[in-house]
Design a protein around this motif. Structure first.
Motif, mmCIF file in Angstrom:
data_model
loop_
_atom_site.group_PDB
_atom_site.id
_atom_site.type_symbol
_atom_site.label_atom_id
_atom_site.label_comp_id
_atom_site.label_asym_id
_atom_site.label_seq_id
_atom_site.Cartn_x
_atom_site.Cartn_y
_atom_site.Cartn_z
ATOM 1 N N UNK A 233 34.056 14.860 7.975
ATOM 2 C CA UNK A 233 34.686 13.815 7.176
ATOM 3 C C UNK A 233 33.758 13.317 6.091
ATOM 4 N N UNK A 234 32.509 13.087 6.451
ATOM 5 C CA UNK A 234 31.516 12.670 5.464
ATOM 6 C C UNK A 234 31.321 13.750 4.418
ATOM 7 N N UNK A 235 31.286 15.012 4.859
ATOM 8 C CA UNK A 235 31.095 16.110 3.913
ATOM 9 C C UNK A 235 32.177 16.161 2.855
ATOM 10 N N UNK A 236 33.431 16.034 3.284
ATOM 11 C CA UNK A 236 34.518 16.064 2.295
ATOM 12 C C UNK A 236 34.554 14.789 1.451
ATOM 13 N N UNK A 237 34.148 13.667 2.034
ATOM 14 C CA UNK A 237 34.041 12.449 1.220
ATOM 15 C C UNK A 237 33.045 12.661 0.090
ATOM 16 N N UNK A 238 31.893 13.247 0.401
ATOM 17 C CA UNK A 238 30.863 13.489 -0.608
ATOM 18 C C UNK A 238 31.283 14.565 -1.598
ATOM 19 N N UNK A 239 31.936 15.625 -1.121
ATOM 20 C CA UNK A 239 32.372 16.698 -2.020
ATOM 21 C C UNK A 239 33.398 16.185 -3.021
ATOM 22 N N UNK A 240 34.406 15.447 -2.539
ATOM 23 C CA UNK A 240 35.411 14.905 -3.451
ATOM 24 C C UNK A 240 34.826 13.832 -4.360
ATOM 25 N N UNK A 241 33.870 13.060 -3.829
ATOM 26 C CA UNK A 241 33.176 12.063 -4.650
ATOM 27 C C UNK A 241 32.458 12.736 -5.822
ATOM 28 N N UNK A 242 31.798 13.852 -5.562
ATOM 29 C CA UNK A 242 31.076 14.557 -6.628
ATOM 30 C C UNK A 242 32.041 15.089 -7.684
ATOM 31 N N UNK A 243 33.208 15.552 -7.255
ATOM 32 C CA UNK A 243 34.215 16.011 -8.223
ATOM 33 C C UNK A 243 34.710 14.834 -9.057
ATOM 34 N N UNK A 244 34.958 13.711 -8.413
ATOM 35 C CA UNK A 244 35.415 12.525 -9.144
ATOM 36 C C UNK A 244 34.385 12.047 -10.145
ATOM 37 N N UNK A 245 33.087 12.277 -9.868
ATOM 38 C CA UNK A 245 32.007 11.880 -10.758
ATOM 39 C C UNK A 245 31.711 12.927 -11.827
#
Length: 291
Positions: A233-245
């Motif tokens: 869950x944390x991994x996908x939160x960070x992956x999607x966060x990086x895309x959003x940034x």
């Protein structure tokens, strides 16, 4: 959690040249519940910040859903310096109502934490109606308005808290010439302070290359490698966060759990994360333009 920020030196990465140097532009989309919603990149970046703080604080995804629905109703997810009477910022908080000084409220990290501080005083909020909880926090003159943005709040919260996997997709223009490779690292430390404080930062090209086999050996770029220690869950939160940034921070590629988002893709190819062979299933790898 282990963070490795690796500079990848020597030569030039030909793939990066596809991204060019004009100013960035584009949109981000989150899908689910039989629908999808598209945000401009500035809104997506603010949604990512609001969700990141919920994740970092250990709050349930419902907290991010409530905050995102609130912020969209109040400011359309923009950190604005005006509003009704003395209302300011993402959540249109008012200094006269005790939310903090004007300068504090205009800091989106402060204002988001202030929102969550108040949210956590409401018993049973994770199972309560999103609109009703938002109204109890905000005390708005339009008590039913938050309901209009519940669906997109839930979609973006699901993606940005890691509940729906490879969900967030941003279709962007070329990387801007003024991007600094250190910007994403700085934002990670600001928005996930508890996670980054618990880990370490070092330079290791071997770790970056080993975690992402698609990463070129000869790259004029920077790689951010994030060890999730098995927390998907944390991994996908960070992956999607990086895309959003990506629009702000020059991100050109994000990979995790056998999936990859690539900034260079256009049209229908940009509609989903592609499959990726190999790689470390516990590490998020973010490739940042080396301009």
């Amino acid at each position: 959690m282990v963070l490795i920020f690796a500079g990848i030196a020597g030569g030039s990465y030909l793939a990066l040249q596809r991204y060019g140097s004009p100013a960035h532009a584009g949109t981000c989309t989150a899908s689910g519940l039989g629908t999808s919603h598209r945000y401009s990149t500035d809104r997506a970046a603010n949604a990512a910040l609001i969700s990141a703080i919920a994740v970092d604080r250990g709050l349930p995804p419902r907290a991010a859903s409530i905050a995102l629905a609130t912020a969209y109703q109040e400011s359309q997810l923009r950190n604005i310096d005006h509003g009704d009477r003395d209302s300011l910022g993402l959540f249109q908080q008012r200094p006269s109502q005790g939310w903090g000084s004007a300068a504090q409220i205009m800091d989106p990290i402060y204002s988001t934490n202030a929102f969550y501080d108040e949210l956590e005083t409401i018993d049973g909020y994770p199972g309560a109606d999103i609109n009703d909880v938002a109204q109890r926090v905000q005390r708005s003159g339009h008590p039913e308005a938050y309901r209009d943005h519940e669906t997109e709040g839930r979609l973006y919260a699901s993606a940005l808290t890691g509940q729906s996997g490879a969900n967030l997709v941003c279709t962007l223009g070329p990387v801007g010439a003024t991007v600094s490779p250190g910007q994403l690292r700085s934002e990670l430390a600001r928005q996930f302070p508890r996670l980054t404080d618990a880990g370490r930062v070092s330079s290791s090209l071997a770790a970056a290359s080993g975690a992402a086999p698609q990463l070129p050996v000869d790259a004029g770029a920077t790689a951010l490698v994030i060890d999730t220690q098995g927390d998907t869950g944390l991994g996908w939160a960070l992956a999607n966060w990086a895309v959003a940034r990506a629009a702000d921070d020059g991100v050109v590629q994000v990979s995790y759990q056998g999936r990859v988002w690539d900034r260079s893709l256009r049209g229908k190819d940009a509609a989903a994360w592609s499959s990726l062979d190999g790689g470390d299933p516990e590490r998020v790898v973010v490739l940042v333009s080396g301009q």
